[in-house]
Design an enzyme around this catalytic site. Structure first.
Site, PDB file in Angstrom:
ATOM      1  N   HIS A 100      36.844  36.774  35.315  1.00  0.00           N
ATOM      2  CA  HIS A 100      35.884  37.688  35.939  1.00  0.00           C
ATOM      3  C   HIS A 100      36.662  38.942  36.339  1.00  0.00           C
ATOM      4  CE1 HIS A 100      34.360  33.642  37.126  1.00  0.00           C
ATOM      5  NE2 HIS A 100      33.156  34.162  37.078  1.00  0.00           N
ATOM      6  N   ASP A 103      38.527  38.560  39.486  1.00  0.00           N
ATOM      7  CA  ASP A 103      39.619  37.571  39.514  1.00  0.00           C
ATOM      8  C   ASP A 103      40.965  38.250  39.350  1.00  0.00           C
ATOM      9  OD1 ASP A 103      37.655  35.600  39.251  1.00  0.00           O
ATOM     10  OD2 ASP A 103      38.039  35.258  37.117  1.00  0.00           O
TER      11      ASP A 103
HETATM   12  C1  XLS Z   1      30.255  28.557  38.164  1.00  0.00           C
HETATM   13  C2  XLS Z   1      30.390  29.008  36.780  1.00  0.00           C
HETATM   14  C3  XLS Z   1      31.313  30.188  36.594  1.00  0.00           C
HETATM   15  C4  XLS Z   1      31.118  30.786  35.241  1.00  0.00           C
HETATM   16  C5  XLS Z   1      31.639  32.167  35.082  1.00  0.00           C
HETATM   17  O1  XLS Z   1      29.779  27.483  38.451  1.00  0.00           O
HETATM   18  O2  XLS Z   1      30.797  27.937  36.002  1.00  0.00           O
HETATM   19  O3  XLS Z   1      32.638  29.841  36.822  1.00  0.00           O
HETATM   20  O4  XLS Z   1      31.673  29.981  34.249  1.00  0.00           O
HETATM   21  O5  XLS Z   1      31.024  33.053  35.922  1.00  0.00           O
END
Ligand code: XLS
Ligand code: NI
Ligand code: NI
Length: 437
Positions: A100, A103
């Protein structure tokens, strides 16, 4: 200087090895059904878990011990994590990563400032890509952590938030393109509602449709050819999320004329939360032509939240790979470890080992799934079960030659109808044999 100095390069040693830093099943160049394991599996590391997760829970602080724990400057930490990601993926032979925007670089006080931080780290990632085999599977935008997104992003009741989210996604698509991302993910973390008493659901979902058309238009404009993916999840953090499951998303994509532009990224633990099996979700996506990618983890059937555990359940990995093989592979998608070690597995060595264990579990699943397909017994039982559609009245119905009247005439004087056994237990035994032989 190495970030994860104590983690060695990991290779295949085979079943007899007791070395925790070796693959027992994953042998990247081994051919399975005419394709190498690495091309089948396309593993990916999730930046948010593997670099950022401190492994806290609602009752306790983080336990993770990471090489950057002694640092305090956010940009210095961000740089060290990015170097760490490239080092670890290379050592573990994980060909891809996902992230993300927030991140990888700290958020500033304006979007302009956040973008500046992001650009700096993306430049670093681009230079690391030149020296490492690690590629980008997908990028995405975090539209759920900052308090501005408390009521959603594209589905917020507040138009200011919609505008901000659009600007943020624009930038996230640009950096995904810059790093050669093969896909771009939309996980609607807070796209949903807590109570219908204060929610204009029609307007919110219409706005999500508008948002997605803007994304499609912009991608086209800048020549971003990566695959857009929606990631279903029924709840958490929001009580009810609009992207509930694969079936719900299909309805949305068709209703808003987006079906040609978006596929699905299916996550095992999200299927569990939706009270579906992972196979159900993958199968639904596959038969509708939208199986794009997989967030490979597993949940706990006794818990009602997204525990994001590393995949170890061979029944699950086998059935995932069965669907993937039937799909002709994942194409631009991959198996992304959206997973974290348990809070008690807090060392950097645990972080490496859990990836190795997940990779081995999927290699075993792949081999078992290929056996199921080569052996053909499972498919033969299914074909036999539907044999009545291949000729006679069944064929005539499927050819569109029958009506209620003609079928009344056909059925009215028929003696009792006989069915053939569903043989569920035999099929379960065939699955056992494929996994354990
Ligand atoms: C959360 C989601 C997230 C997505 C990406 O539960 O899995 O991590 O994979 O935004
Ligand atoms: Ni996910
Ligand atoms: Ni998840």
């Amino acid at each position: 200087m190495a970030v994860f100095a104590e983690i060695p390069e990991v290779g295949y040693e085979g079943l007899d090895s007791k070395n925790p830093f070796a693959f027992k099943h994953y042998n990247p160049d081994e051919m399975v059904g005419g394709k190498s394991m690495k091309d089948h599996l396309r593993f990916s590391m999730a930046f948010w878990h593997s670099m950022n997760n401190v492994m806290n829970d609602p009752f306790g602080v983080g336990t993770a011990q990471r090489p950057w724990d002694h640092l305090t400057d956010p940009m210095q930490i961000a740089e060290m994590k990015m170097r760490g990601l490239f080092e670890l993926t290379t050592k573990l032979q994980i060909p891809f990563f996902c992230f993300h925007d927030r991140d990888i670089a700290p958020e500033g006080s304006t979007l302009r400032e956040s973008n500046k931080n992001l650009d700096q780290i993306v430049d670093l990632a681009a230079s690391l890509q030149a020296e490492h085999p690690t590629k980008l599977l997908w990028g995405t935008a975090n539209l759920f952590t900052n308090p501005r997104f408390m009521f959603g992003a594209a589905t917020s009741p507040n138009a200011e938030v919609f505008a901000y989210a659009a600007a943020q996604v624009k930038k996230a698509i640009e950096v995904t393109q810059k790093l050669g991302g093969e896909n771009y993910v939309f996980w609607g973390g807070r796209e949903g509602y807590e109570t219908l008493l204060n929610t204009d659901m029609k307007r919110e979902i219409d706005n999500l449709g508008r948002f997605m058309h803007m994304a499609v238009d912009y991608a086209k404009k800048i020549g971003f050819t990566g695959q857009f993916l929606f990631e279903p999840k029924p709840k958490e953090p929001t009580k009810h999320q609009y992207d509930f499951d694969a079936g719900t998303i299909l309805g949305f994509l068709r209703g808003y004329d987006l079906i040609d532009h978006v596929k699905l990224n299916i996550e095992t633990n999200h299927a569990t939360l939706a009270t579906h099996t992972m196979q159900h979700e993958l199968h639904t996506a596959r038969i509708n032509g939208v199986l794009g990618s997989v967030d490979a983890n597993q949940g706990d059937l006794l818990l009602g939240w997204d525990t994001d555990q590393f995949p170890t359940d061979l029944y699950e990995t086998t059935l995932v790979m069965y669907e993937v093989l039937k799909n002709g592979g994942l194409h631009s998608g991959g198996l992304n470890f959206d997973a974290k070690p348990r809070r008690g597995s807090f060392t950097a060595a645990d972080l490496a080992e859990t990836h190795i264990i997940g990779m081995d579990a999927f290699a075993q699943g792949l081999k078992a799934a290929q056996k199921l397909i080569d052996d053909g017994e499972m498919e033969a039982i299914v074909n036999e079960r539907y044999a009545s559609w291949e000729s006679g009245i069944g064929k005539s119905i499927e050819d569109g030659k029958e009506s209620f009247e003609s079928l009344e005439a056909y059925a009215i004087d028929k003696p009792e109808i006989s069915n053939i056994s569903g043989r569920q237990e035999r099929l379960e035994a065939i699955l056992n044999r494929a996994i354990f032989s």
